[in-house]
Design a protein around this motif. Structure first.
Motif, mmCIF file in Angstrom:
data_model
loop_
_atom_site.group_PDB
_atom_site.id
_atom_site.type_symbol
_atom_site.label_atom_id
_atom_site.label_comp_id
_atom_site.label_asym_id
_atom_site.label_seq_id
_atom_site.Cartn_x
_atom_site.Cartn_y
_atom_site.Cartn_z
ATOM 1 N N ILE A 1 0.853 -1.192 0.000
ATOM 2 C CA ILE A 1 0.000 0.000 0.000
ATOM 3 C C ILE A 1 0.883 1.235 0.000
ATOM 4 C CG2 ILE A 1 -1.779 1.258 1.276
ATOM 5 C CD1 ILE A 1 -2.705 -1.410 2.430
ATOM 6 N N GLY A 2 0.686 2.122 -0.957
ATOM 7 C CA GLY A 2 1.539 3.296 -1.114
ATOM 8 C C GLY A 2 1.390 4.296 0.030
ATOM 9 N N LYS A 3 2.456 5.032 0.294
ATOM 10 C CA LYS A 3 2.441 6.040 1.361
ATOM 11 C C LYS A 3 1.476 7.177 1.045
ATOM 12 C CE LYS A 3 7.198 5.199 2.884
ATOM 13 N NZ LYS A 3 8.527 5.804 3.106
ATOM 14 N N GLU A 4 1.216 7.403 -0.253
ATOM 15 C CA GLU A 4 0.331 8.508 -0.611
ATOM 16 C C GLU A 4 -1.076 8.316 -0.060
ATOM 17 O OE1 GLU A 4 0.408 5.455 -3.883
ATOM 18 O OE2 GLU A 4 1.909 6.595 -2.744
ATOM 19 N N GLN A 5 -1.479 7.059 0.153
ATOM 20 C CA GLN A 5 -2.816 6.822 0.710
ATOM 21 C C GLN A 5 -2.879 7.235 2.176
ATOM 22 O OE1 GLN A 5 -4.906 3.350 -0.501
ATOM 23 N NE2 GLN A 5 -3.395 2.801 -2.053
ATOM 24 N N TYR A 6 -1.807 6.993 2.915
ATOM 25 C CA TYR A 6 -1.749 7.477 4.297
ATOM 26 C C TYR A 6 -1.771 9.002 4.320
ATOM 27 C CZ TYR A 6 -0.240 2.719 5.524
ATOM 28 O OH TYR A 6 -0.167 1.359 5.699
ATOM 29 N N GLU A 7 -1.014 9.614 3.401
ATOM 30 C CA GLU A 7 -0.949 11.071 3.355
ATOM 31 C C GLU A 7 -2.293 11.673 2.972
ATOM 32 O OE1 GLU A 7 2.161 11.734 0.583
ATOM 33 O OE2 GLU A 7 3.772 11.078 1.947
ATOM 34 N N ALA A 8 -2.974 11.048 2.015
ATOM 35 C CA ALA A 8 -4.285 11.559 1.607
ATOM 36 C C ALA A 8 -5.290 11.469 2.749
ATOM 37 C CB ALA A 8 -4.793 10.778 0.390
ATOM 38 N N ALA A 9 -5.236 10.365 3.514
ATOM 39 C CA ALA A 9 -6.136 10.228 4.653
ATOM 40 C C ALA A 9 -5.828 11.279 5.718
ATOM 41 C CB ALA A 9 -6.017 8.827 5.246
ATOM 42 N N ALA A 10 -4.537 11.578 5.920
ATOM 43 C CA ALA A 10 -4.166 12.597 6.906
ATOM 44 C C ALA A 10 -4.629 13.984 6.465
ATOM 45 C CB ALA A 10 -2.653 12.580 7.117
ATOM 46 N N ILE A 11 -4.542 14.266 5.162
ATOM 47 C CA ILE A 11 -5.001 15.569 4.651
ATOM 48 C C ILE A 11 -6.510 15.716 4.848
ATOM 49 C CG2 ILE A 11 -5.309 16.927 2.541
ATOM 50 C CD1 ILE A 11 -2.615 15.811 1.602
ATOM 51 N N ASP A 12 -7.239 14.613 4.710
ATOM 52 C CA ASP A 12 -8.689 14.652 4.911
ATOM 53 C C ASP A 12 -9.076 14.711 6.385
ATOM 54 O OD1 ASP A 12 -9.124 14.600 2.215
ATOM 55 O OD2 ASP A 12 -9.369 12.421 2.109
ATOM 56 N N GLY A 13 -8.092 14.691 7.266
ATOM 57 C CA GLY A 13 -8.363 14.818 8.690
ATOM 58 C C GLY A 13 -8.601 13.508 9.415
ATOM 59 N N ALA A 14 -8.289 12.388 8.783
ATOM 60 C CA ALA A 14 -8.500 11.090 9.421
ATOM 61 C C ALA A 14 -7.383 10.807 10.417
ATOM 62 C CB ALA A 14 -8.555 9.984 8.366
ATOM 63 N N GLY A 15 -7.734 10.276 11.566
ATOM 64 C CA GLY A 15 -6.750 9.872 12.549
ATOM 65 C C GLY A 15 -6.140 8.528 12.193
ATOM 66 N N THR A 16 -5.248 8.069 13.060
ATOM 67 C CA THR A 16 -4.556 6.807 12.784
ATOM 68 C C THR A 16 -5.526 5.630 12.743
ATOM 69 O OG1 THR A 16 -2.561 7.650 13.863
ATOM 70 C CG2 THR A 16 -2.722 5.270 13.547
ATOM 71 N N LEU A 17 -6.377 5.521 13.757
ATOM 72 C CA LEU A 17 -7.333 4.414 13.794
ATOM 73 C C LEU A 17 -8.314 4.485 12.632
ATOM 74 C CD1 LEU A 17 -8.127 4.208 17.629
ATOM 75 C CD2 LEU A 17 -6.628 2.728 16.276
ATOM 76 N N SER A 18 -8.779 5.680 12.314
ATOM 77 C CA SER A 18 -9.712 5.845 11.206
ATOM 78 C C SER A 18 -9.051 5.497 9.875
ATOM 79 C CB SER A 18 -10.250 7.276 11.178
ATOM 80 O OG SER A 18 -11.151 7.443 10.114
ATOM 81 N N THR A 19 -7.783 5.858 9.735
ATOM 82 C CA THR A 19 -7.060 5.543 8.496
ATOM 83 C C THR A 19 -6.960 4.045 8.282
ATOM 84 O OG1 THR A 19 -5.769 7.587 8.644
ATOM 85 C CG2 THR A 19 -4.882 5.811 7.268
ATOM 86 N N TYR A 20 -6.602 3.330 9.342
ATOM 87 C CA TYR A 20 -6.463 1.878 9.209
ATOM 88 C C TYR A 20 -7.824 1.205 9.044
ATOM 89 C CZ TYR A 20 -1.470 1.659 10.087
ATOM 90 O OH TYR A 20 -0.110 1.761 9.969
ATOM 91 N N ALA A 21 -8.850 1.713 9.720
ATOM 92 C CA ALA A 21 -10.167 1.073 9.662
ATOM 93 C C ALA A 21 -10.857 1.300 8.320
ATOM 94 C CB ALA A 21 -11.043 1.581 10.801
ATOM 95 N N ARG A 22 -10.698 2.500 7.740
ATOM 96 C CA ARG A 22 -11.461 2.855 6.541
ATOM 97 C C ARG A 22 -10.658 2.832 5.251
ATOM 98 N NH1 ARG A 22 -15.335 7.910 8.550
ATOM 99 N NH2 ARG A 22 -16.240 6.831 10.368
ATOM 100 N N VAL A 23 -9.340 2.867 5.365
ATOM 101 C CA VAL A 23 -8.509 2.929 4.158
ATOM 102 C C VAL A 23 -7.647 1.688 3.999
ATOM 103 C CG1 VAL A 23 -6.722 4.233 2.929
ATOM 104 C CG2 VAL A 23 -8.462 5.453 4.275
ATOM 105 N N ILE A 24 -6.958 1.300 5.066
ATOM 106 C CA ILE A 24 -5.970 0.231 4.957
ATOM 107 C C ILE A 24 -6.608 -1.152 5.019
ATOM 108 C CG2 ILE A 24 -3.828 -0.681 5.884
ATOM 109 C CD1 ILE A 24 -3.698 2.156 4.665
ATOM 110 N N LEU A 25 -7.442 -1.384 6.038
ATOM 111 C CA LEU A 25 -8.035 -2.714 6.203
ATOM 112 C C LEU A 25 -8.887 -3.160 5.017
ATOM 113 C CD1 LEU A 25 -8.957 -2.881 9.995
ATOM 114 C CD2 LEU A 25 -7.081 -4.003 8.792
ATOM 115 N N PRO A 26 -9.697 -2.281 4.399
ATOM 116 C CA PRO A 26 -10.434 -2.742 3.216
ATOM 117 C C PRO A 26 -9.528 -3.247 2.099
ATOM 118 C CG PRO A 26 -11.393 -0.713 4.049
ATOM 119 C CD PRO A 26 -10.134 -0.931 4.823
ATOM 120 N N GLN A 27 -8.349 -2.647 1.960
ATOM 121 C CA GLN A 27 -7.426 -3.111 0.921
ATOM 122 C C GLN A 27 -6.719 -4.408 1.328
ATOM 123 O OE1 GLN A 27 -5.154 0.071 -1.166
ATOM 124 N NE2 GLN A 27 -5.953 1.406 0.447
ATOM 125 N N LEU A 28 -6.659 -4.674 2.624
ATOM 126 C CA LEU A 28 -6.038 -5.912 3.101
ATOM 127 C C LEU A 28 -7.014 -7.081 3.148
ATOM 128 C CD1 LEU A 28 -3.766 -4.830 6.093
ATOM 129 C CD2 LEU A 28 -3.037 -5.637 3.857
#
Length: 306
Positions: A197-224
């Motif tokens: 998973i590219g770092k840009e997805q973490y950065e995009a989630a951070a720009i949208d105001g997502a926290g660490t838990l929200s990033t993993y729950a809504r962005v990372i885990l669905p891709q895993l």
């Protein structure tokens, strides 16, 4: 002026190049040994065991009994108890192990962690330990009298636990040993998925105001999800085929509390020499593995379509 027309290519038969035709015997020569080994050591035993599951031996002679061996399982309380034991271990051990592996994979993927390669190797080390060797080690550690675990518990004021002679604690001991053995294996697989998973997805989630838990729950885990599905299915198959650990640790006891279908198959086939019934149990295990794996795949598929 004469008008020339292009030849009708559709009417011209297309022939395979001569070099392709010449290579076909060579391909069969190379594939032949593998096909012969497959037929000899896989296809033939598979078909023979299926036929054997419809037979029974009486006084040295084999007779056809149809589905009697399969009907016998329905009225066999020991076999039914082995299924219940396996289901209880599966429901507890696989979710705990996959959850722990996911947490470890996330930690091992952090850039701030020093000596990441060393930590990854250490967590994967149990997976390359032989099954019998690590089961013997756990048997020594969990001995009621003089076991290292009970000595440590006694040092903090906790009484001795009869790990391997109590039905409940024997199941817990088996779950602990399986979790220790296979968590690192699943961690490495999940870690590979996280690194894809590219770092840009973490950065995009951070720009949208997502926290660490929200990033993993809504962005990372669905891709895993496909990788988690793979880990869940392979872990389920391994649990349904459980034999080495409970054979070495408890021999299926106490009171058949850790008996599994494969260990029961071993008892029936190689201790009681009832090979027809053992073959039937083997095929029921195969069908059970296929059914549970299909249900897990369909469950993840429905979630993905939503």
């Amino acid at each position: 002026m004469a008008v020339t027309t292009a030849p009708d290519r559709a009417a011209t038969p297309v022939r395979a190049p001569a070099h392709r035709v010449r290579r076909r015997p060579t391909a069969w020569i190379f594939a032949g040994p593998a096909a012969a080994l497959f037929a000899l050591f896989f296809a033939y035993p598979l078909g023979a065991s299926l036929l054997q599951s419809f037979t029974a031996e009486d006084a040295g002679s084999t007779r056809w009994v149809g589905l009697d061996q399969y009907r016998r399982m329905i009225d066999d309380p020991v076999f039914l108890k082995s299924l219940v034991n396996t289901g209880a271990i599966l429901i507890v051990q696989v979710p705990v192990m996959i959850g722990l592996a996911l947490v470890l994979a996330v930690l091992l993927n952090q850039s701030w962690l020093r000596f990441r390669g060393t930590w990854r190797a250490l967590y994967f080390l149990p997976a390359v330990t032989t099954l019998v060797a690590y089961a013997v080690v756990f048997q020594v550690l969990l001995k009621t009298d003089g076991g290292l675990v009970n000595q440590m518990l006694g040092g903090v004021g906790i009484g001795e636990i009869d790990w391997l002679n109590s039905p409940t604690w024997a199941r817990i001991s088996l779950i602990l040993s399986l979790t220790w053995r296979w968590t690192g294996y699943n961690t490495v697989i999940l870690l590979a998925g996280l690194q894809a998973i590219g770092k840009e997805q973490y950065e995009a989630a951070a720009i949208d105001g997502a926290g660490t838990l929200s990033t993993y729950a809504r962005v990372i885990l669905p891709q895993l999800r496909p990788i988690v599905l793979f880990c869940v299915i392979t872990s389920t198959i391994g649990t349904l085929q459980l034999f080495d650990e409970n054979y070495v640790l408890t021999k299926g006891g106490p009171d058949d509390a850790t008996l599994t279908p494969v260990l029961y198959l071993y008892r029936i086939g190689f201790q009681q020499f009832d090979f027809g019934y053992a073959a039937a149990i083997a095929w029921v295990v195969v069908l059970l593995i296929a059914a549970v794996s299909a249900l897990q795949y369909l469950a993840f598929g429905r979630e993905r379509r939503r």
